[in-house]
Scaffold this motif. Sequence first.
Motif, PDB file in Angstrom:
ATOM      1  N   LEU A 173      -1.378  25.380  -1.511  1.00  0.00           N
ATOM      2  CA  LEU A 173      -2.466  25.188  -0.223  1.00  0.00           C
ATOM      3  C   LEU A 173      -2.495  26.251   0.680  1.00  0.00           C
ATOM      4  N   PRO A 174      -3.632  26.625   1.142  1.00  0.00           N
ATOM      5  CA  PRO A 174      -4.102  27.592   2.426  1.00  0.00           C
ATOM      6  C   PRO A 174      -3.471  26.984   3.602  1.00  0.00           C
ATOM      7  N   MET A 200       0.728  -1.176   0.075  1.00  0.00           N
ATOM      8  CA  MET A 200       0.022   0.177   0.053  1.00  0.00           C
ATOM      9  C   MET A 200       0.668   1.393   0.111  1.00  0.00           C
ATOM     10  N   MET A 201       2.003   1.102   0.737  1.00  0.00           N
ATOM     11  CA  MET A 201       2.823   2.321   0.656  1.00  0.00           C
ATOM     12  C   MET A 201       3.501   2.422  -0.645  1.00  0.00           C
ATOM     13  N   LEU A 202       4.017   1.287  -1.167  1.00  0.00           N
ATOM     14  CA  LEU A 202       4.599   1.331  -2.481  1.00  0.00           C
ATOM     15  C   LEU A 202       3.579   1.868  -3.468  1.00  0.00           C
ATOM     16  N   ALA A 203       2.429   1.787  -3.524  1.00  0.00           N
ATOM     17  CA  ALA A 203       1.531   2.331  -4.290  1.00  0.00           C
ATOM     18  C   ALA A 203       1.296   3.733  -3.996  1.00  0.00           C
ATOM     19  N   ALA A 204       1.345   4.363  -2.918  1.00  0.00           N
ATOM     20  CA  ALA A 204       1.342   5.660  -2.638  1.00  0.00           C
ATOM     21  C   ALA A 204       2.387   6.466  -3.196  1.00  0.00           C
ATOM     22  N   THR A 205       3.673   5.797  -3.645  1.00  0.00           N
ATOM     23  CA  THR A 205       4.506   6.554  -4.259  1.00  0.00           C
ATOM     24  C   THR A 205       4.241   6.834  -5.697  1.00  0.00           C
ATOM     25  N   PHE A 206       3.381   6.208  -6.380  1.00  0.00           N
ATOM     26  CA  PHE A 206       3.189   6.278  -7.634  1.00  0.00           C
ATOM     27  C   PHE A 206       4.302   6.345  -8.651  1.00  0.00           C
ATOM     28  N   SER A 237       8.428   7.191  12.612  1.00  0.00           N
ATOM     29  CA  SER A 237       8.360   8.777  12.892  1.00  0.00           C
ATOM     30  C   SER A 237       7.495   9.479  11.851  1.00  0.00           C
ATOM     31  N   ALA A 238       6.411   8.843  11.063  1.00  0.00           N
ATOM     32  CA  ALA A 238       5.719   9.156  10.171  1.00  0.00           C
ATOM     33  C   ALA A 238       5.014  10.514  10.443  1.00  0.00           C
ATOM     34  N   ARG A 239       4.583  10.435  11.671  1.00  0.00           N
ATOM     35  CA  ARG A 239       3.690  11.643  12.019  1.00  0.00           C
ATOM     36  C   ARG A 239       4.583  12.962  12.286  1.00  0.00           C
ATOM     37  N   SER A 240       5.943  12.640  12.700  1.00  0.00           N
ATOM     38  CA  SER A 240       6.657  13.939  12.742  1.00  0.00           C
ATOM     39  C   SER A 240       7.318  14.307  11.238  1.00  0.00           C
ATOM     40  N   ILE A 241       7.339  13.315  10.500  1.00  0.00           N
ATOM     41  CA  ILE A 241       7.800  13.919   9.169  1.00  0.00           C
ATOM     42  C   ILE A 241       6.646  14.351   8.244  1.00  0.00           C
ATOM     43  N   ILE A 242       5.580  13.920   8.204  1.00  0.00           N
ATOM     44  CA  ILE A 242       4.528  14.457   7.581  1.00  0.00           C
ATOM     45  C   ILE A 242       4.308  16.046   7.436  1.00  0.00           C
ATOM     46  N   PRO A 243       4.138  16.695   8.656  1.00  0.00           N
ATOM     47  CA  PRO A 243       4.095  18.219   8.481  1.00  0.00           C
ATOM     48  C   PRO A 243       5.012  19.083   7.733  1.00  0.00           C
ATOM     49  N   HIS A 244       6.365  18.532   7.978  1.00  0.00           N
ATOM     50  CA  HIS A 244       7.478  19.146   7.085  1.00  0.00           C
ATOM     51  C   HIS A 244       7.307  19.225   5.565  1.00  0.00           C
ATOM     52  N   HIS A 245       6.487  18.204   5.070  1.00  0.00           N
ATOM     53  CA  HIS A 245       6.514  18.016   3.719  1.00  0.00           C
ATOM     54  C   HIS A 245       5.012  18.477   3.107  1.00  0.00           C
ATOM     55  N   LEU A 246       4.293  19.136   3.880  1.00  0.00           N
ATOM     56  CA  LEU A 246       2.909  19.500   3.681  1.00  0.00           C
ATOM     57  C   LEU A 246       2.836  20.594   2.493  1.00  0.00           C
ATOM     58  N   GLY A 277       6.385   7.150   0.044  1.00  0.00           N
ATOM     59  CA  GLY A 277       4.991   6.739   0.212  1.00  0.00           C
ATOM     60  C   GLY A 277       4.448   7.559   1.487  1.00  0.00           C
ATOM     61  N   ILE A 278       5.395   8.033   2.170  1.00  0.00           N
ATOM     62  CA  ILE A 278       4.921   8.662   3.476  1.00  0.00           C
ATOM     63  C   ILE A 278       4.500  10.100   3.078  1.00  0.00           C
ATOM     64  N   VAL A 279       5.013  10.494   2.219  1.00  0.00           N
ATOM     65  CA  VAL A 279       4.514  11.839   1.683  1.00  0.00           C
ATOM     66  C   VAL A 279       3.286  11.772   0.641  1.00  0.00           C
ATOM     67  N   LEU A 280       1.863  12.139   1.438  1.00  0.00           N
ATOM     68  CA  LEU A 280       0.602  12.029   0.638  1.00  0.00           C
ATOM     69  C   LEU A 280       0.590  13.147  -0.418  1.00  0.00           C
ATOM     70  N   LEU A 281       1.002  14.412   0.166  1.00  0.00           N
ATOM     71  CA  LEU A 281       0.563  15.682  -0.360  1.00  0.00           C
ATOM     72  C   LEU A 281       1.778  16.760  -0.156  1.00  0.00           C
ATOM     73  N   LYS A 282       2.363  17.221  -1.240  1.00  0.00           N
ATOM     74  CA  LYS A 282       3.594  18.028  -1.109  1.00  0.00           C
ATOM     75  C   LYS A 282       2.855  19.613  -1.391  1.00  0.00           C
ATOM     76  N   ASN A 283       3.187  20.582  -0.675  1.00  0.00           N
ATOM     77  CA  ASN A 283       2.847  21.789  -0.963  1.00  0.00           C
ATOM     78  C   ASN A 283       3.752  22.518  -1.689  1.00  0.00           C
TER      79      ASN A 283
END
Length: 432
Positions: free
Chosen positions: A379-380, A122-128, A423-432, A368-374
């Motif tokens: 993004l607002p 599932m994470m591999l798929a999220a890399t596209f 540590s995905a929770r701490s990584i995600i905010p820095h990649h929004l 895969g962890i980065v679902l959305l990159k700003n």
Amino acid sequence: MKITNLRSCFSLAIVGAALFNVEHGWAAYSTDHKDSADRRAEAAVKAMTIDEKISLLHTQVGFPFPIGNTPKPDGAVGSAGYAPGVPRLGIPALQESDASMGVANPSNIRPNDNATALPSSMMLAATFDPDLAYRGGKVIGTEAHAKGINVMLAGGVNLVREPRSGRNFENLGEDPLLAGIMGGYSIKGIQSKHVVSTIKHYALNAQETGRVAVSSDIKEGAARESDLLAFELAIEKGQPGSVMTSYNQYNGTYTSENAFLINQVLKGDWKYKGWVMSDWGATASTEKAALAGLDQESGENLDPVIYFGEPLKKAVQEGRVSQERLDDMAMRVVRSLFAVGAVDHPPKLIDINFKAHAKVAKATAEQGIVLLKNDRNQLPLSRTLRRIVVIGSHADAGVLSGGGSAQVTPSEAWFCQRALIMSARSIIPHHL
């Protein structure tokens, strides 16, 4: 004309000598690949006895099994499945291992034999990223080849229809285009290392609960536009050596004996040349399954009888299953071994570069962890944002992998990367 015929006879004599050379065996024939896998497989099957053909069409569990107190089969390296092959013709034993995220080691049957544990499919798929799927497949194929394994029971492309399904983590999401492409590239990567990959579980296998009894009922058009499309795309891209059927029924008929799925769609419409194996303990009959297109019974230890052993031999001898069908079953297995180079390039027990492979696992986790990159602040969201809220049961718990047959005992090098996933929770905010 006479000279030409004489030369042809002489050439055939040379080929015949190579075919049955006692010292060098079957692999001495056409190792330069001038002949196609089809022709080599056809010649091999013609040289087999009925018992040798049958031996390829049912596999045992490849480790000591509690049901019947069955010991590990002689010659098995210790993995999910084993068939002895045809040694006198140089056809290797089938050494089959799970799964899509690394080489499994059930019950530590191969003591201290670890492997690179790739992130979930599932994470591999999220890399596209098809290239990451291919690189991950190469990691799996390389490590399998180095452990004496020549068939990986990988390539899960079942669409996620039920979010609670216990094996969703082995699959590639709910979109057939994404699942088909990513699955195909993963399969292609595995087979680039002379290891057969399956694609599974064919088809419409959407849940674990009641999987051996449930019927997935769906009209043909809808099936072809969803789950079957994912399989079609992945097979077209990856050319897997084998297709594994599922436990469930499809429109009231078990997939292992479903002539529509196997004969009409897979082997008919898609012109699939590989072999069709059942899941472990998912063969339900002899004659019906063989005539519907099933080529191999897997995990015979789990079945009440070995359907594709003596019962299949008797069915052939009595004409209920034709000799041509038996030859086709055996040829499909052998052809896939030739096609990926498993005969010409047998597994070699060598050291594995786990540090290099851990980099592939890390890259997959990062992407895969980065679902959305700003990018370009579209993004607002405040530029000072550093925290987000994740809502849901166990949202604060990191789960490294699912369980069951796909469980991989990770190498030491991979442990160095686990903090990234945890540590995905701490990584995600820095990649929004």
